[in-house]
Design a protein around this motif. Sequence first.
Motif, PDB file in Angstrom:
ATOM      1  N   ARG A 172      10.322  46.167  44.021  1.00  9.30           N
ATOM      2  CA  ARG A 172      10.444  47.561  43.573  1.00  9.30           C
ATOM      3  C   ARG A 172      11.090  47.614  42.191  1.00  9.30           C
ATOM      4  O   ARG A 172      11.983  46.856  41.889  1.00  9.30           O
ATOM      5  CB  ARG A 172      11.273  48.366  44.575  1.00  9.30           C
ATOM      6  N   GLY A 173      10.600  48.545  41.376  1.00 12.72           N
ATOM      7  CA  GLY A 173      11.119  48.656  40.021  1.00 12.72           C
ATOM      8  C   GLY A 173      10.001  48.449  39.014  1.00 12.72           C
ATOM      9  O   GLY A 173       8.955  47.873  39.329  1.00 12.72           O
ATOM     10  N   GLU A 174      10.220  48.913  37.807  1.00 12.88           N
ATOM     11  CA  GLU A 174       9.203  48.808  36.754  1.00 12.88           C
ATOM     12  C   GLU A 174       9.415  47.502  35.978  1.00 12.88           C
ATOM     13  O   GLU A 174      10.016  47.482  34.910  1.00 12.88           O
ATOM     14  CB  GLU A 174       9.285  50.023  35.820  1.00 12.88           C
ATOM     15  N   PHE A 175       8.885  46.422  36.529  1.00 16.77           N
ATOM     16  CA  PHE A 175       9.023  45.118  35.882  1.00 16.77           C
ATOM     17  C   PHE A 175       7.656  44.576  35.496  1.00 16.77           C
ATOM     18  O   PHE A 175       6.650  44.900  36.138  1.00 16.77           O
ATOM     19  CB  PHE A 175       9.729  44.127  36.819  1.00 16.77           C
ATOM     20  N   PRO A 176       7.585  43.760  34.447  1.00 22.43           N
ATOM     21  CA  PRO A 176       6.288  43.202  34.042  1.00 22.43           C
ATOM     22  C   PRO A 176       5.721  42.284  35.123  1.00 22.43           C
ATOM     23  O   PRO A 176       6.475  41.675  35.892  1.00 22.43           O
ATOM     24  CB  PRO A 176       6.626  42.425  32.768  1.00 22.43           C
ATOM     25  N   HIS A 177       4.397  42.188  35.180  1.00 23.77           N
ATOM     26  CA  HIS A 177       3.749  41.328  36.158  1.00 23.77           C
ATOM     27  C   HIS A 177       3.948  39.868  35.749  1.00 23.77           C
ATOM     28  O   HIS A 177       3.907  39.523  34.571  1.00 23.77           O
ATOM     29  CB  HIS A 177       2.251  41.652  36.230  1.00 23.77           C
ATOM     30  N   LEU A 178       4.166  39.027  36.732  1.00 27.48           N
ATOM     31  CA  LEU A 178       4.391  37.603  36.454  1.00 27.48           C
ATOM     32  C   LEU A 178       3.266  37.003  35.620  1.00 27.48           C
ATOM     33  O   LEU A 178       3.514  36.211  34.707  1.00 27.48           O
ATOM     34  CB  LEU A 178       4.537  36.840  37.775  1.00 27.48           C
ATOM     35  N   LYS A 179       2.024  37.373  35.907  1.00 25.98           N
ATOM     36  CA  LYS A 179       0.892  36.783  35.185  1.00 25.98           C
ATOM     37  C   LYS A 179       0.951  37.090  33.691  1.00 25.98           C
ATOM     38  O   LYS A 179       0.526  36.265  32.868  1.00 25.98           O
ATOM     39  CB  LYS A 179      -0.438  37.265  35.762  1.00 25.98           C
ATOM     40  N   ASP A 180       1.478  38.255  33.319  1.00 24.43           N
ATOM     41  CA  ASP A 180       1.580  38.611  31.902  1.00 24.43           C
ATOM     42  C   ASP A 180       2.685  37.820  31.212  1.00 24.43           C
ATOM     43  O   ASP A 180       2.577  37.488  30.030  1.00 24.43           O
ATOM     44  CB  ASP A 180       1.829  40.111  31.757  1.00 24.43           C
ATOM     45  N   CYS A 181       3.732  37.512  31.929  1.00 30.04           N
ATOM     46  CA  CYS A 181       4.814  36.707  31.360  1.00 30.04           C
ATOM     47  C   CYS A 181       4.372  35.263  31.152  1.00 30.04           C
ATOM     48  O   CYS A 181       4.731  34.617  30.171  1.00 30.04           O
ATOM     49  CB  CYS A 181       6.041  36.748  32.268  1.00 30.04           C
ATOM     50  N   LEU A 182       3.571  34.763  32.064  1.00 27.01           N
ATOM     51  CA  LEU A 182       3.137  33.373  32.007  1.00 27.01           C
ATOM     52  C   LEU A 182       2.113  33.108  30.917  1.00 27.01           C
ATOM     53  O   LEU A 182       1.864  31.966  30.570  1.00 27.01           O
ATOM     54  CB  LEU A 182       2.539  32.954  33.357  1.00 27.01           C
ATOM     55  N   SER A 231       7.241  41.367  38.613  1.00 29.60           N
ATOM     56  CA  SER A 231       6.525  41.930  39.751  1.00 29.60           C
ATOM     57  C   SER A 231       5.376  41.005  40.138  1.00 29.60           C
ATOM     58  O   SER A 231       4.820  40.293  39.291  1.00 29.60           O
ATOM     59  CB  SER A 231       5.972  43.310  39.379  1.00 29.60           C
ATOM     60  N   LEU A 232       5.020  41.025  41.426  1.00 33.78           N
ATOM     61  CA  LEU A 232       3.840  40.298  41.901  1.00 33.78           C
ATOM     62  C   LEU A 232       2.700  41.262  42.241  1.00 33.78           C
ATOM     63  O   LEU A 232       1.720  40.865  42.851  1.00 33.78           O
ATOM     64  CB  LEU A 232       4.194  39.456  43.141  1.00 33.78           C
ATOM     65  N   GLY A 233       2.852  42.521  41.824  1.00 32.69           N
ATOM     66  CA  GLY A 233       1.820  43.518  42.097  1.00 32.69           C
ATOM     67  C   GLY A 233       2.410  44.771  42.727  1.00 32.69           C
ATOM     68  O   GLY A 233       3.604  44.843  43.012  1.00 32.69           O
ATOM     69  N   PRO A 243       5.913  33.740  47.956  1.00 32.58           N
ATOM     70  CA  PRO A 243       5.956  32.424  47.292  1.00 32.58           C
ATOM     71  C   PRO A 243       4.557  31.871  47.013  1.00 32.58           C
ATOM     72  O   PRO A 243       4.332  31.260  45.968  1.00 32.58           O
ATOM     73  CB  PRO A 243       6.706  31.544  48.293  1.00 32.58           C
ATOM     74  N   VAL A 244       3.628  32.093  47.935  1.00 34.17           N
ATOM     75  CA  VAL A 244       2.268  31.583  47.774  1.00 34.17           C
ATOM     76  C   VAL A 244       1.567  32.309  46.620  1.00 34.17           C
ATOM     77  O   VAL A 244       0.872  31.684  45.804  1.00 34.17           O
ATOM     78  CB  VAL A 244       1.464  31.735  49.081  1.00 34.17           C
ATOM     79  N   VAL A 245       1.762  33.614  46.535  1.00 33.19           N
ATOM     80  CA  VAL A 245       1.179  34.391  45.438  1.00 33.19           C
ATOM     81  C   VAL A 245       1.760  33.929  44.102  1.00 33.19           C
ATOM     82  O   VAL A 245       1.028  33.719  43.121  1.00 33.19           O
ATOM     83  CB  VAL A 245       1.426  35.894  45.648  1.00 33.19           C
ATOM     84  N   ALA A 246       3.072  33.770  44.028  1.00 32.37           N
ATOM     85  CA  ALA A 246       3.719  33.341  42.788  1.00 32.37           C
ATOM     86  C   ALA A 246       3.212  31.973  42.344  1.00 32.37           C
ATOM     87  O   ALA A 246       2.881  31.770  41.169  1.00 32.37           O
ATOM     88  CB  ALA A 246       5.238  33.315  42.981  1.00 32.37           C
ATOM     89  N   LEU A 247       3.137  31.035  43.285  1.00 27.42           N
ATOM     90  CA  LEU A 247       2.655  29.690  42.949  1.00 27.42           C
ATOM     91  C   LEU A 247       1.196  29.729  42.512  1.00 27.42           C
ATOM     92  O   LEU A 247       0.795  29.012  41.591  1.00 27.42           O
ATOM     93  CB  LEU A 247       2.823  28.758  44.150  1.00 27.42           C
ATOM     94  N   SER A 248       0.395  30.577  43.153  1.00 22.77           N
ATOM     95  CA  SER A 248      -1.022  30.683  42.788  1.00 22.77           C
ATOM     96  C   SER A 248      -1.182  31.195  41.358  1.00 22.77           C
ATOM     97  O   SER A 248      -2.028  30.717  40.602  1.00 22.77           O
ATOM     98  CB  SER A 248      -1.749  31.614  43.759  1.00 22.77           C
TER      99      SER A 248
END
Length: 256
Positions: A172-182, A231-233, A243-248
Motif C-alpha cells: 500500500r502506498g504510492e511507490f514506483p513499480h519494481l520493474k521501473d526501478c530495475l 510496489s509489485l502492482g 517473493p516469486v513475483v519479485a524474483l520473476s
Amino acid sequence: MSQLQRIAIAPSQFQQGQILLTKEQQHYLGRVLRLREGDRFIAMDGKGKWWLAQLAGEQAQVLEALLVETELPVSITLMVALPKGNGFDEVVRCCTELGVTCIAPVLSDRTLLDPSPQKLERWRRIAAEAAEQSERSFVPTILEPVAFNTGLSLVIGHLSFANSQQYICEARGEFPHLKDCLQHKGQMTNDKGQMTNDKGQETIVIATGPEGGWTTQEVENAIASGFQPVSLGRRILRAVTAPVVALSLITASCEV
C-alpha cells in the motif's frame, strides 16, 4: 546432457578423479533411478562445479568436467518475512528455481511462525533439491531466521553500496513499480547484446513482507538502511506469492 540424471554431492566426495558415493546415493542411483554399472549421470557439488560421471560400484568415475551457464548476471538476496504454515517451503523452492543467491528469512512484527531448527535443515534440503532439478550451478544459501532489524544489519553489513540496490516491497502506498526501478541498473550491453558491469557483479536485495504487510516502523527502518520502497502492482499479493513475483521481475530484467 539434459537426458542424464543429476545428483547433488558434497565437494569433499570428489577425490582424485573419483566420486565417493554415500549409501543413500548408491541406493538412489541404483534402486530409484535404476542405473547400472557403467551408466552415466551428472554430479553437481552446489558450488559451481558439474561433472559427467560413470557409475562404478560404490563410487563413480569422473569422465569430464562440464561447463554450465545457468546463473544470473546479478546476485540476489531475498529477505522474506516468514509466512505462516509451510508456505516458506514453496518460497524456497520457487525462488531457487528462479535464481536467488541467498535467502534471509526474517521475523517481522506480524510474523506468526516460530520456526524450529529442523525447519532450517528442511529449507536447505529443499534448496539443494530445487537447484538440482533446475540445473543451477550453485545451491542458494539459506540463513538462520533472525529479527527483521537484525537481518537489515546483517545484509547491509556485507554490501558494497557502490554496486548494490536494496528494495522493500510495500503493498500500500504510492511507490514506483519494481520493474521501473530495475530498468536503471547502470548495466550496459556489449556488442553481442550481453549484459556487462564494469564494477563487477551487481547485488540486489529485495525484502517482502508477512501476512498483513510490514509495519510503518519496519518500512522506515528499511529506508534508513538504504532500502527503496517499491510496489509489485495494484493487487495485494499473498506472503508466499510476493517473493516469486519479485524474483520473476528481476530475472526478466537482467537475463538476456
